[in-house]
Enzyme design. Structure first.
Site, PDB file in Angstrom:
ATOM      1  CG  ASP A   1      -6.388   1.653  -2.192  1.00  0.00           C
ATOM      2  OD1 ASP A   1      -6.839   3.067  -1.860  1.00  0.00           O
ATOM      3  OD2 ASP A   1      -7.469   0.875  -1.250  1.00  0.00           O
ATOM      4  CB  SER A   2      -6.200   6.659  -5.057  1.00  0.00           C
ATOM      5  OG  SER A   2      -5.220   6.914  -4.316  1.00  0.00           O
TER       6      SER A   2
ATOM      7  CG  ASP B   1      -4.322   2.203   0.643  1.00  0.00           C
ATOM      8  OD1 ASP B   1      -3.740   2.834   1.561  1.00  0.00           O
ATOM      9  OD2 ASP B   1      -4.106   3.098   0.090  1.00  0.00           O
TER      10      ASP B   1
ATOM     11  CE  LYS C   1      -4.212   5.014   3.428  1.00  0.00           C
ATOM     12  NZ  LYS C   1      -4.890   5.358   2.808  1.00  0.00           N
TER      13      LYS C   1
ATOM     14  CD  GLU D   1     -10.049   1.911   3.067  1.00  0.00           C
ATOM     15  OE1 GLU D   1     -11.134   1.000   2.739  1.00  0.00           O
ATOM     16  OE2 GLU D   1      -9.744   2.541   1.978  1.00  0.00           O
TER      17      GLU D   1
ATOM     18  CD  GLU E   1     -11.520   9.423   1.856  1.00  0.00           C
ATOM     19  OE1 GLU E   1     -10.569   8.080   2.307  1.00  0.00           O
ATOM     20  OE2 GLU E   1     -11.784   9.614   0.636  1.00  0.00           O
TER      21      GLU E   1
END
Ligand code: KIV
Length: 272
Positions: free
Chosen positions: A52-53, A91, A121, A123, A190
């Protein structure tokens, strides 16, 4: 020259666990479009993360929060069309899984069905445990993400190193064990202290892939546009730049502008 311990034709979630068992480090990079993904896959990367970057790198947003599920699916399907070998992890964007496990499953199913990605993925630790379980129950592989979780940036307030204090480090260790127990196939850590990341990698049997988490983990991930030097204003300590594409592209494009203005381009051979 190949540095792989074993040649894998196609990387699966099982391959990654085998790599950890065999002591072979896992290489992972982001990609968000067909052309870049083709280069990255052709270079022998193990995992491509449609991160999602993309919200920062592709769309110019300050955070990862604005990117939508539809936009992630668009990026992921472009990447999937390019990839022959790597495992493609996508993501789940902010807002697509936090509210309840049913919504998390619906979002993960849309990613798998509409993009053709191989895994998702998301978070977080214990607060997303039920969502992870529901997604896994549907047969969708899940990669966890702990430490600095950019979707929670407004809670943290800064992008500085996480889990430096004992309390947060203990919570992170517990969350990693929980993710393994729930059935995640890998975890991204991270921006946490290298010593803590190594401890976590040793405590679980699934691969731990670090970004800013030192070299005691099972693999490394970077944002492609950072490591090839396109995003020249971003200088975190963990980033190694392998090229300076920002400068090279600026030089090339300036030359093109000059050539057009001076009527040097196109020449006789460059026209019909
Ligand atoms: O979105 C992303 O690029 C990521 C990596 C930083 C791991 O989550």
């Amino acid at each position: 020259m190949s540095v792989a311990k074993k040649e894998y034709k196609r990387i699966t979630v099982k391959t990654l666990v085998d790599m950890k068992t065999n002591g072979e480090k896992i290489s992972m990079l982001t990609a968000y479009d067909y052309t870049m993904a083709k280069i990255v896959d052709g270079s022998g990367i193990d995992v491509i993360l449609v991160g999602d970057s993309a919200s920062n790198v592709m769309a110019g947003h300050e955070t990862t929060l604005p990117i939508t599920l539809d936009q992630m699916i668009y990026h992921a399907s472009s990447v999937v069309r390019a990839v022959e070998r790597a495992l493609v992890v996508v993501d789940l964007p902010f807002g697509s899984y936090q509210s309840d496990p049913k919504e998390a499953l619906r979002s993960a199913i849309r990613i798998m069905k509409e993009s053709g990605g191989h895994a998702v993925k998301l978070e977080g630790g214990k607060e997303v445990k039920e969502s992870i379980k529901r997604i896994l129950n549907a047969g969708i592989p899940v990669m966890g993400h702990l430490g600095l979780t950019p979707q929670s940036i407004y809670k943290f307030g800064t992008y500085t190193v996480r889990a430096k204090e004992e309390e947060e480090a203990d919570r992170l260790k517990q969350d990693a064990l929980m993710l393994e127990k729930a059935g995640c196939f890998a975890i991204v850590l991270e921006k946490i202290p290298a010593k803590l990341a190594q401890e976590v990698a040793k405590s679980v049997s699934i691969p731990v892939i670090g970004i800013g988490a030192g070299n005691g983990v099972d693999g490394q991930v970077l944002v492609l546009h950072d490591m090839i030097g396109m995003t020249h204003e971003f200088h975190p300590r963990f980033l190694r730049r392998y090229m300076n594409l920002y400068e090279d592209m600026t030089t090339a494009i300036s030359q093109y502008v000059t050539d057009v203005k001076t009527e040097d381009f196109p020449n006789e051979e460059e026209q019909y």
